[in-house]
Enzyme design. Structure first.
Site, short mmCIF file in Angstrom:
data_model
loop_
_atom_site.label_atom_id
_atom_site.label_comp_id
_atom_site.label_asym_id
_atom_site.label_seq_id
_atom_site.Cartn_x
_atom_site.Cartn_y
_atom_site.Cartn_z
N ASP A 388 3.71 -6.41 -2.77
CA ASP A 388 2.90 -6.41 -2.89
C ASP A 388 2.87 -7.06 -1.14
OD1 ASP A 388 0.39 -5.25 -1.79
OD2 ASP A 388 -0.51 -7.25 -2.42
N ASN A 390 2.59 -5.84 2.31
CA ASN A 390 3.72 -4.95 3.50
C ASN A 390 2.78 -4.99 5.21
OD1 ASN A 390 5.69 -4.62 2.12
ND2 ASN A 390 5.61 -2.82 1.39
N GLY A 391 1.52 -4.83 4.47
CA GLY A 391 0.89 -4.44 5.64
C GLY A 391 0.20 -6.01 6.16
N TRP A 393 1.27 -9.00 6.50
CA TRP A 393 3.31 -9.58 6.54
C TRP A 393 3.36 -8.63 8.08
CZ3 TRP A 393 6.91 -6.82 8.90
CH2 TRP A 393 8.26 -7.83 9.15
N ASN A 436 -3.17 4.76 -3.87
CA ASN A 436 -2.19 4.98 -2.48
C ASN A 436 -3.22 5.76 -1.25
OD1 ASN A 436 0.57 1.94 -3.42
ND2 ASN A 436 -1.87 1.64 -2.69
N ARG A 439 -5.15 5.64 1.28
CA ARG A 439 -4.82 5.34 2.65
C ARG A 439 -5.27 6.33 3.56
NH1 ARG A 439 -1.00 -0.26 1.89
NH2 ARG A 439 -1.42 -0.30 0.35
N SER A 562 -3.16 -3.86 -10.73
CA SER A 562 -3.49 -2.89 -10.20
C SER A 562 -2.90 -1.61 -10.81
CB SER A 562 -2.45 -2.82 -8.81
OG SER A 562 -3.63 -4.23 -7.44
C1 IPE Z 1 0.17 -2.22 -5.67
O1 IPE Z 1 -0.09 -2.74 -4.18
C2 IPE Z 1 1.23 -1.37 -5.00
C3 IPE Z 1 2.04 -0.83 -4.53
C4 IPE Z 1 2.53 -2.47 -4.17
C5 IPE Z 1 2.70 0.15 -4.36
P1 IPE Z 1 -2.13 -2.37 -3.62
O2 IPE Z 1 -1.87 -2.80 -2.14
O3 IPE Z 1 -1.77 -0.78 -3.31
O4 IPE Z 1 -2.92 -2.87 -4.54
P2 IPE Z 1 -5.06 -3.12 -4.44
O5 IPE Z 1 -5.12 -1.53 -4.19
O6 IPE Z 1 -4.59 -4.49 -3.33
O7 IPE Z 1 -4.72 -3.02 -6.23
C1 IPE Z 2 1.91 -2.87 -0.74
O1 IPE Z 2 2.10 -3.44 0.94
C2 IPE Z 2 2.91 -1.24 -0.37
C3 IPE Z 2 2.36 -0.18 -0.79
C4 IPE Z 2 1.08 -0.52 -1.51
C5 IPE Z 2 2.72 1.00 -0.30
P1 IPE Z 2 0.67 -2.86 1.10
O2 IPE Z 2 0.64 -1.51 2.51
O3 IPE Z 2 -0.67 -2.91 -0.38
O4 IPE Z 2 0.23 -4.49 1.92
P2 IPE Z 2 -0.99 -5.26 1.77
O5 IPE Z 2 -1.54 -5.03 0.85
O6 IPE Z 2 -2.03 -4.63 2.89
O7 IPE Z 2 -0.09 -5.99 3.00
MG MG Z 3 -1.41 -4.45 -0.74
#
Ligand code: IPE
Ligand code: IPE
Ligand code: MG
Length: 624
Positions: A388, A390-391, A393, A436, A439, A562
């Site tokens: 978790d 990535n976004g 970051w 997910n 999104r 999650s």
């Molecule tokens: C959990 O991350 C799922 C993955 C890393 C693939 P999320 O970013 O979707 O989790 P929540 O929604 O914050 O709990």
């Molecule tokens: C995890 O990173 C990857 C997936 C859930 C696909 P996020 O995309 O959830 O990144 P944040 O939590 O928004 O930083």
């Molecule tokens: Mg996340």
């Protein structure tokens, strides 16, 4: 952005196809489409340039293969010339796909489209297999056989075309997913394809008879008393006219029974509507002149055709203008045709044969860091990671969130290298959850491109890693499914470590699906409900052999699981790190494993303590 017919050069320009040889390939496909697929060509002109060129490549290349199979050979049934030509084309196609280039212009365009849109070669192989059989001349006894043939050949192709349209609509789902989630949709889709191909069977009858083929089930001829010999001799008997009437009625009913799928983009709705209307017109043109079908292909009446197409063109241009083409295709990785081999030459994209070669050891970390030495009993067997952050970051760096996912894929590869180095046996990573899907479409599309690319990269590393997939098919694009299944197939003999990719994974869904399967088997009398133990239950989960998780690690700062591995992680040690996933490398994994090694795990029991400290009565001390 409107899309009236524009000269091909301009279309190629706007599709990002600049290479001259590649354009020649697309041109050949365009001409083949125009010459053999009047309706497909007309509808392609309602699409924006990148989709238009993709349609030409898919349709035109398939026609090229089809023509090879259908090319008239010497009189007689077996024609090694036709079969030989077909085999040569297919084998060249396989080599080209492996090498990521096209050694003839048509193949080059087809492979370019496949790479651009991340289309798997699997569905073309189904088609090739059927074409091989078709070379011998195919006969159908029953309607059921005829429909099965459609299901094998024509439906995959139509699904692929449909999937491109859905992407144009900004949808991340595939026709299969819609078919799976909407009751009766799979049947409706199949019925639509049957209607289209029954119409084509009538329209192409004279060409088929030229080759000595009767493209209709014997059952249909028997119903009205038409003899094959009469058909082949082109005798327009009253029975034949009755046959055409019945077939046209059947096709019309099928066509009218097919609702258009729910369409989010109005221009896609216009294109699909025009396609269906043109087929109705084609069917009417055939049904109006039954006897003539024995001798020639009926043309679409020009005025009626224009009456349909002109408003459709105007509406499509307006709709694309109001709602511009929302997505970018994934960047192609096609090497130039006939590129010299060697350094900087053709880039291998996938080579199943090569992947069966001995495993390659993981490269060391650039810092020279080595894994800690842990006693065997302290080493976790199964580490699971919620990758978790990535976004956040990416956002912190002023980048789009999708860049975070790309960087996350690099982090995963390094962590896999480190897992192998430290001798981990099971690594499971959460790549995409069933939640997910909430999104935005753009991020979903990027993830659905990133995930299969990441899987392919992983497999291409040729590590001693067996890839497994845990997750549901529903809603997942078919190319992502195929990439995951292909990775499982290609690596099934690897034994060093099992890497389970949780893609479209939801823990509750996994348990519910397992329960549903057991109930089904119990109802069928295959399972005794009294015999279901925890161990037996686990055999119904996505990856039956997956052991309990010892360490569950989550990066990115949040402290929750999650919906990740609820069955397997009931006794996992939890570790939450603030580091966002793209900043993680193998050293983070090693640190986490070391931390876990120092924890005391009691599993509901009491810690074993030296005898002299044991309280009287032999009961364990309170947990420390
Ligand atoms: C959990 O991350 C799922 C993955 C890393 C693939 P999320 O970013 O979707 O989790 P929540 O929604 O914050 O709990
Ligand atoms: C995890 O990173 C990857 C997936 C859930 C696909 P996020 O995309 O959830 O990144 P944040 O939590 O928004 O930083
Ligand atoms: Mg996340």
């Amino acid at each position: 952005m409107g899309f009236p017919p524009v000269p091909p050069t301009c279309v190629y320009q706007r599709s990002g196809i600049h290479d001259a040889a590649l354009r020649r390939g697309y041109e050949a496909c365009r001409r083949a489409t125009r010459a053999t697929g009047e309706i497909e060509y007309a509808v392609s002109l309602l699409l924006p340039p990148p989709l238009r060129t993709a349609t030409w490549a898919l349709y035109g290349a398939v026609r090229a293969v089809d023509d090879l199979a259908d090319a008239p050979g010497s009189a007689g049934e077996a024609d090694p010339g036709r079969a030989g030509r077909l085999e040569a084309w297919i084998s060249a196609f396989d080599t080209d796909v492996r090498e990521g280039r096209g050694s003839d212009p048509v193949r080059q365009a087809l492979i370019h489209t496949m790479l651009t849109w991340n289309l798997p070669p699997g569905f073309l192989h189904t088609l090739f297999e059927e074409l091989r059989q078709d070379v011998q001349g195919r006969q159908f006894t029953t309607w059921q056989e005829w429909r099965n043939y459609n299901r094998l050949i024509n439906t995959p192709l139509m699904l692929r075309a449909g999937s491109l349209l859905l992407r144009a609509a900004g949808l991340s789902t595939e026709p299969e997913a819609i078919a799976a989630s909407v009751p009766e949709a799979a049947v409706a889709w199949q019925t639509a394809v049957d209607a289209i191909y029954l119409t084509d069977a009538l329209v192409d009858l004279s060409d088929d008879l030229d080759r000595g083929h009767v493209p209709l089930p014997q059952e249909a001829l028997d119903e009205v008393g038409v003899r094959r010999t009469d058909l082949l001799a082109r005798r327009a008997t009253p029975e034949f006219e009755e046959l055409v009437r019945r077939l046209a009625d059947r096709a019309r009913t099928w066509l009218n029974r097919t609702p258009l799928p729910p369409v989010l983009h109005p221009a896609v709705g216009v294109a699909l509507g025009a396609y269906t209307d043109l087929y109705r017109l084609r069917l009417k043109a055939a049904a109006d002149v039954p006897a003539a079908l024995l001798h020639r292909r009926p043309a679409l009446p020009r005025t009626a055709r224009l009456r349909l197409l002109l408003p459709a063109q105007a509406k499509a241009a307006l709709a694309w203008g109001l709602f511009p083409f929302p997505i970018q295709p994934c960047p192609p990785q096609l090497a130039p045709a006939q590129a010299p081999e060697g350094p900087g030459g053709a880039k291998e994209t996938r080579s199943p044969a090569a992947q069966r070669h001995p495993a390659v050891p993981p490269p060391p970390h650039p810092s020279g860091a080595r894994p800690p030495q842990l006693p065997g009993e302290a080493m976790p067997r199964h580490v699971a990671i919620v990758m978790d952050g990535n976004g956040r970051w990416a956002t912190a760096r002023g980048l789009p969130r999708t860049d975070g996912h790309r960087a996350g894929a690099d982090a995963l590869i390094d962590v896999v290298h480190g897992a192998l180095e430290i001798g981990l046996k099971y690594l499971t990573v959460y790549a995409f959850s069933t939640e997910n899907w909430k999104r935005p479409a753009g991020e979903l599309h990027a993830l659905m491109c990133e995930i299969p690319q990441g899987v392919r990269r992983m497999v291409d590393e040729k590590l001693d890693v067996r890839v497994r997939w845990a997750g549901a098919r529903s809603r997942l694009p078919v190319d992502v499914i195929e990439e995951l299944l292909e990775a499982e197939r290609t690596t099934r003999d690897r034994t060093g470590m099992t890497l389970t990719l949780c893609v479209n994974y939801g823990g509750r869904a996994e348990i519910t699906a397992a329960a549903a399967k057991i109930v089904q088997e119990a109802v069928a009398g295959k399972v005794d409900p009294g015999s279901i133990s925890e161990h037996a239950f686990a055999r119904y989960l996505h990856v039956p052999e997956l052991p309990d998780v010892d360490l569950l690690l989550r990066t990115g700062g949040d402290q929750r699981t999650s919906n990740f591995l609820p069955w397997h992680a009931t006794y996992a040690e939890l570790l939450f790190l603030d580091t966002p996933w793209p900043d993680v490398d193998r050293r983070t994994l090693w640190d986490a494993i070391e931390q876990c090694a120092h924890r005391t795990r009691r599993y509901g029991s009491v810690p074993r303590i030296p005898a002299q400290h044991a309280p009287r009565g032999g009961q364990g001390a309170p947990a420390t």
